[in-house]
Design a protein around this motif. Structure first.
Motif, PDB file in Angstrom:
ATOM      1  N   ASP A   5       0.850  -1.196   0.000  1.00  0.00           N
ATOM      2  CA  ASP A   5       0.000   0.000   0.000  1.00  0.00           C
ATOM      3  C   ASP A   5       0.881   1.239   0.000  1.00  0.00           C
ATOM      4  OD1 ASP A   5      -3.260   0.431   0.792  1.00  0.00           O
ATOM      5  OD2 ASP A   5      -1.932   2.175   0.794  1.00  0.00           O
TER       6      ASP A   5
ATOM      7  N   ALA B  82     -10.397   4.653   0.764  1.00  0.00           N
ATOM      8  CA  ALA B  82     -11.855   4.785   0.933  1.00  0.00           C
ATOM      9  C   ALA B  82     -12.298   4.099   2.226  1.00  0.00           C
ATOM     10  CB  ALA B  82     -12.568   4.164  -0.263  1.00  0.00           C
ATOM     11  N   SER B  83     -11.596   3.029   2.599  1.00  0.00           N
ATOM     12  CA  SER B  83     -11.998   2.275   3.801  1.00  0.00           C
ATOM     13  C   SER B  83     -11.976   3.150   5.050  1.00  0.00           C
ATOM     14  CB  SER B  83     -11.086   1.053   3.980  1.00  0.00           C
ATOM     15  OG  SER B  83     -11.202   0.207   2.852  1.00  0.00           O
TER      16      SER B  83
ATOM     17  N   VAL C 264       3.168   1.380  -5.824  1.00  0.00           N
ATOM     18  CA  VAL C 264       3.493   0.581  -7.012  1.00  0.00           C
ATOM     19  C   VAL C 264       3.473   1.526  -8.210  1.00  0.00           C
ATOM     20  CG1 VAL C 264       2.767  -1.339  -8.484  1.00  0.00           C
ATOM     21  CG2 VAL C 264       2.551  -1.514  -5.987  1.00  0.00           C
TER      22      VAL C 264
ATOM     23  N   GLU D 101      -4.027   5.364 -11.490  1.00  0.00           N
ATOM     24  CA  GLU D 101      -2.591   5.305 -11.188  1.00  0.00           C
ATOM     25  C   GLU D 101      -1.842   4.926 -12.470  1.00  0.00           C
ATOM     26  OE1 GLU D 101      -0.478   5.361  -7.845  1.00  0.00           O
ATOM     27  OE2 GLU D 101      -1.929   6.929  -8.189  1.00  0.00           O
TER      28      GLU D 101
ATOM     29  N   ASP E   6     -15.348   6.645  -4.432  1.00  0.00           N
ATOM     30  CA  ASP E   6     -15.230   5.198  -4.628  1.00  0.00           C
ATOM     31  C   ASP E   6     -15.361   4.926  -6.123  1.00  0.00           C
ATOM     32  OD1 ASP E   6     -14.869   2.590  -3.803  1.00  0.00           O
ATOM     33  OD2 ASP E   6     -16.947   2.265  -3.178  1.00  0.00           O
TER      34      ASP E   6
ATOM     35  N   ARG F  28     -19.581  -3.735   2.547  1.00  0.00           N
ATOM     36  CA  ARG F  28     -20.690  -4.695   2.532  1.00  0.00           C
ATOM     37  C   ARG F  28     -20.366  -5.961   1.739  1.00  0.00           C
ATOM     38  NH1 ARG F  28     -25.509  -5.050   0.466  1.00  0.00           N
ATOM     39  NH2 ARG F  28     -25.339  -3.843  -1.446  1.00  0.00           N
TER      40      ARG F  28
END
Ligand SMILES: Cc1cc2nc3c(=O)[nH]c(=O)nc-3n(C[C@H](O)[C@H](O)[C@H](O)COP(=O)(O)OP(=O)(O)OC[C@H]3O[C@@H](n4cnc5c(N)ncnc54)[C@H](O)[C@@H]3O)c2cc1C
Length: 355
Positions: A35, A43-44, A165, A200, A302, A333
């Motif tokens: 990451d 977003a989490s 990355v 990206e 998102d 979800r």
């Protein structure tokens, strides 16, 4: 069976559950979780984290049910995970058959109340609208959940945070990755779970044909104490909800924002005047006294697919790189089911390469 060395790019809820699933289902594999930030900070981190059993298509209903069972089992095994069951009332004009198709086991309330209590105020139930109880809802502190799950994985997964990355090059022999640190890695397979970072440079061209787009998501906070006994209220016809975030001590109002093609590196800079206006206009139709109290909140974005179903796709002819995401504002979800499908795709391509 070993999947070889698998790099999972993106340590949000989806990437974290992909890494976890590989460790559990294919323990002989080597797993890296990369990451560019700390895990759980995309977003989490901003997610309202509401789960309820719903889906407008058969596939999403199945995914939702799978995910529900996964989270229930996780909670039973680890009661300390930050997942909180919540009662849920649903307000809608839609007819019985439609709601029964979308939601798992909704129960229509016969008493037909004129208003519901939420956030210390009355939420109007408009004429010819009915109220339903929807069992099985819960909400999570998604960032903390990701962090907790990744900390359990650390002994078995090579977790690399703060590592962007910058190149992703699959060929018949494997996948070469370039990293912002200057390092280069050679791995066998990649699961790409980039959340809203579709653009990206390392993968923009490969991902573009999927047709996914990035939409802003806005939720307002209402400073009113929330506790475990409070119920969430879903305004089905508005695609909006009021959620008591007991762990944070306030309520949240989520409505549907229609700002498309935003950049995740620029969107998270706070609420705009039109966010507050739109939220107040929507909530004002049901609870005018609450609308004026929407002054703070959270903004991010998102990835959304054209079909409004999550995307699980091979990005190269050999299936060495699998995209997992575009969860349409439902990534918490549906994450367990998305992770299961992603690992299945990798598994199939490994079996295919052995034939
Ligand atoms: C305000 C808000 C409310 C929401 N409410 C709900 C809700 O109630 N219920 C629900 O189910 N969903 C909700 N969502 C949606 C849900 O949060 C997302 O669908 C989900 O978090 C997406 O998870 P992810 O793992 O795909 O992405 P992310 O969590 O964004 O993770 C992607 C990761 O990829 C990393 N990354 C990106 N580029 C690179 C790179 N080049 N190299 C390495 N790493 C990289 C990022 O740093 C990031 O950590 C909400 C979203 C928002 C913004």
């Amino acid at each position: 069976m070993s999947l070889g060395t698998v790099a999972v790019i993106g340590g949000g809820i989806i990437g974290c559950l992909v890494a976890r699933r590989i460790v559990h289902e294919h323990p002989a594999s080597t797993v890296l979780l990369l990451d560019r930030d700390q895990v759980g900070c995309g977003a989490s981190r901003r997610s309202a984290g509401l789960h309820f059993p719903r889906g407008t298509t058969e596939r999403v209903r199945r995914m939702s049910e799978y995910s529900q069972e996964f989270y229930e089992k996780l909670r039973a095994e680890r009661p300390a995970v930050p997942i909180h069951p919540v009662g849920m009332s649903l307000v809608s004009r839609a007819d019985h058959d439609e709601l029964e198709r979308i939601y798992a086991r909704p129960v229509r309330r016969d008493d037909a109340p004129a208003a519901l209590d939420a956030c210390g105020a009355e939420v109007r139930v408009p004429p010819s609208t009915s109220v339903w109880d929807v069992p099985g809802a819960q909400y999570a502190d998604v960032q903390r959940l990701v962090q907790a799950l990744v900390s359990e994985l650390r002994p078995r997964v090579d977790v690399r945070e703060g590592v962007r990355v910058t190149a992703l090059e699959p060929d018949e022999g494997g996948v070469r990755l370039g990293l912002g640190t200057g390092e280069r890695l050679a791995v066998d397979r990649v699961v790409l779970a980039p959340g809203p970072w579709l653009g990206e440079p390392a993968w923009a061209e490969r991902v573009a044909p999927l047709g996914a787009r990035v939409k802003r998501i806005v939720a307002l906070h209402i400073e009113h104490p929330a506790d475990e006994k409070d119920r969430a209220v879903v305004l089905h016809d508005e695609d909006a909800f009021l959620l008591p975030l007991a762990y944070r001590g306030h309520w949240l109002f989520s409505y549907t924002c229609q700002d498309w093609d935003v950049d995740p590196d620029r969107v998270g800079v706070g609420l705009a005047a039109h966010d507050v206006e739109q939220a107040r206009a929507c909530l004002g139709r049901y609870a005018p006294s609450l609308a004026s109290r929407c002054t703070t909140g959270r903004v991010f974005c998102d990835a959304y697919s054209t079909s409004r179903q999550p995307l699980l796709r091979r990005l190269d002819p050999d299936g060495r790189v699998v995209f997992a995401g575009a969860a349409n504002g439902s990534g918490y979800r549906l994450a367990p089911a998305i992770a299961a499908e992603a690992v299945q795709l990798i598994d199939q391509s490994v079996k295919g390469s052995l034939r």
